[in-house]
Design a protein around this motif. Structure first.
Motif, PDB file in Angstrom:
ATOM      1  N   LYS A 211      33.689  44.606  32.846  1.00  0.00           N
ATOM      2  CA  LYS A 211      33.784  45.721  33.936  1.00  0.00           C
ATOM      3  C   LYS A 211      32.829  45.566  34.972  1.00  0.00           C
ATOM      4  N   GLU A 212      31.707  45.046  34.698  1.00  0.00           N
ATOM      5  CA  GLU A 212      30.882  44.983  35.910  1.00  0.00           C
ATOM      6  C   GLU A 212      30.935  43.781  36.856  1.00  0.00           C
TER       7      GLU A 212
ATOM      8  N   GLN B 126      34.178  42.275  36.996  1.00  0.00           N
ATOM      9  CA  GLN B 126      35.290  42.532  37.991  1.00  0.00           C
ATOM     10  C   GLN B 126      35.096  43.167  39.170  1.00  0.00           C
ATOM     11  N   GLU B 127      34.085  44.053  39.355  1.00  0.00           N
ATOM     12  CA  GLU B 127      33.722  44.706  40.587  1.00  0.00           C
ATOM     13  C   GLU B 127      33.288  43.411  41.445  1.00  0.00           C
ATOM     14  N   THR B 128      32.453  42.384  40.884  1.00  0.00           N
ATOM     15  CA  THR B 128      32.024  41.494  41.968  1.00  0.00           C
ATOM     16  C   THR B 128      33.336  40.722  42.424  1.00  0.00           C
TER      17      THR B 128
ATOM     18  N   GLN C 253      36.625  41.711  42.670  1.00  0.00           N
ATOM     19  CA  GLN C 253      37.339  42.433  43.202  1.00  0.00           C
ATOM     20  C   GLN C 253      37.035  42.453  44.747  1.00  0.00           C
ATOM     21  N   GLU C 254      35.582  42.479  45.069  1.00  0.00           N
ATOM     22  CA  GLU C 254      35.060  42.533  46.169  1.00  0.00           C
ATOM     23  C   GLU C 254      35.353  41.257  46.993  1.00  0.00           C
TER      24      GLU C 254
ATOM     25  N   TYR D  76      40.767  38.390  40.748  1.00  0.00           N
ATOM     26  CA  TYR D  76      40.801  39.273  39.496  1.00  0.00           C
ATOM     27  C   TYR D  76      40.241  38.396  38.181  1.00  0.00           C
TER      28      TYR D  76
END
Length: 217
Positions: free
Chosen positions: A32-33, A35-37, A39-40, A44
């Motif tokens: 999850k952590e 994924q944020e990177t 997505q930025e 995906y």
């Protein structure tokens, strides 16, 4: 009296279950952590891909190596070093059961019965196993940390760096020593606290009524 399988192996089973739960939780929240990177940067990251990523490998083996180093040092150093009053120390003056030479008896392990080089290795097999696990974990941490940096550089459009240059950077060594120091502190804590504190029923504690300066269990 023959006890049921679960009773005979409950300590290892409980810790293996806790390990599996913690590893799964680490994988999920690490994914999850990351994924944020991703997505930025408009990408995906699938969970299956994350489990093969340098980020997950580095985080996992970073912890493994410090634990195995701790146990290897603990097994070896308790042969020679003493701490007065500690339940984790051998006697200051007397030889103990673990110090005697092995005897070839009917229920002895096969290496003891065969003797020779097999026995020579088996006499030190516990420390050798922890040492090998530490080395493999250290290599795994290095591999994961290096590939994690390569992936981070790719996302940010930076050029990759060679492994040799990576080893000269502070990141890998910071990750290494931040784990080592915590393990050394935890061993020092059990060695020192077991001098003065007790836990009834635990083999890691002296009997509750033992004097503080009585060494060993």
């Amino acid at each position: 009296m023959k006890h049921p399988f679960l009773y005979r192996n409950s300590l290892s089973i409980v810790f293996l279950v806790l390990f599996a739960f913690a590893l799964l939780a680490q994988a999920y929240f690490g994914w999850k952590e990351q994924q944020e990177t991703y997505q930025e940067h408009g990408e995906y990251l699938a969970l299956s891909s994350y489990l093969r990523s340098g980020h997950f490998v580095a985080a996992t083996f970073e912890n493994f190596q410090s634990e195995f180093l701790q146990m290897a040092l603990y097994v070896v150093l308790t042969i020679f070093l003493r701490q007065i009053g500690s339940a984790e120390s051998k006697s200051l003056n007397e030889k103990e059961e673990v110090d005697r030479e092995p005897v070839n008896r009917p229920d002895a392990p096969s290496a003891v019965k065969k003797g020779g080089w097999r026995l020579a290795i088996y006499k030190h097999s516990l420390s050798l196993a922890f040492l090998m696990l530490f080395i493999c974990s250290w290599i795994g941490h290095l591999y994961g940390s290096y590939h994690s940096l390569l992936e981070e550089n790719r996302l940010e459009g930076k050029a990759p760096i060679a492994m040799r240059k990576f080893l000269m950077e502070p990141q890998f060594w910071f990750e290494t020593f931040q784990n080592w120091q915590s393990e050394f502190l935890s061993v020092a804590s059990i060695v020192i606290l077991s001098i003065y504190l007790r836990q009834k029923g635990s083999p890691e504690s002296k009997p509750v009524d033992s004097p503080h300066m009585e060494t060993g269990k």
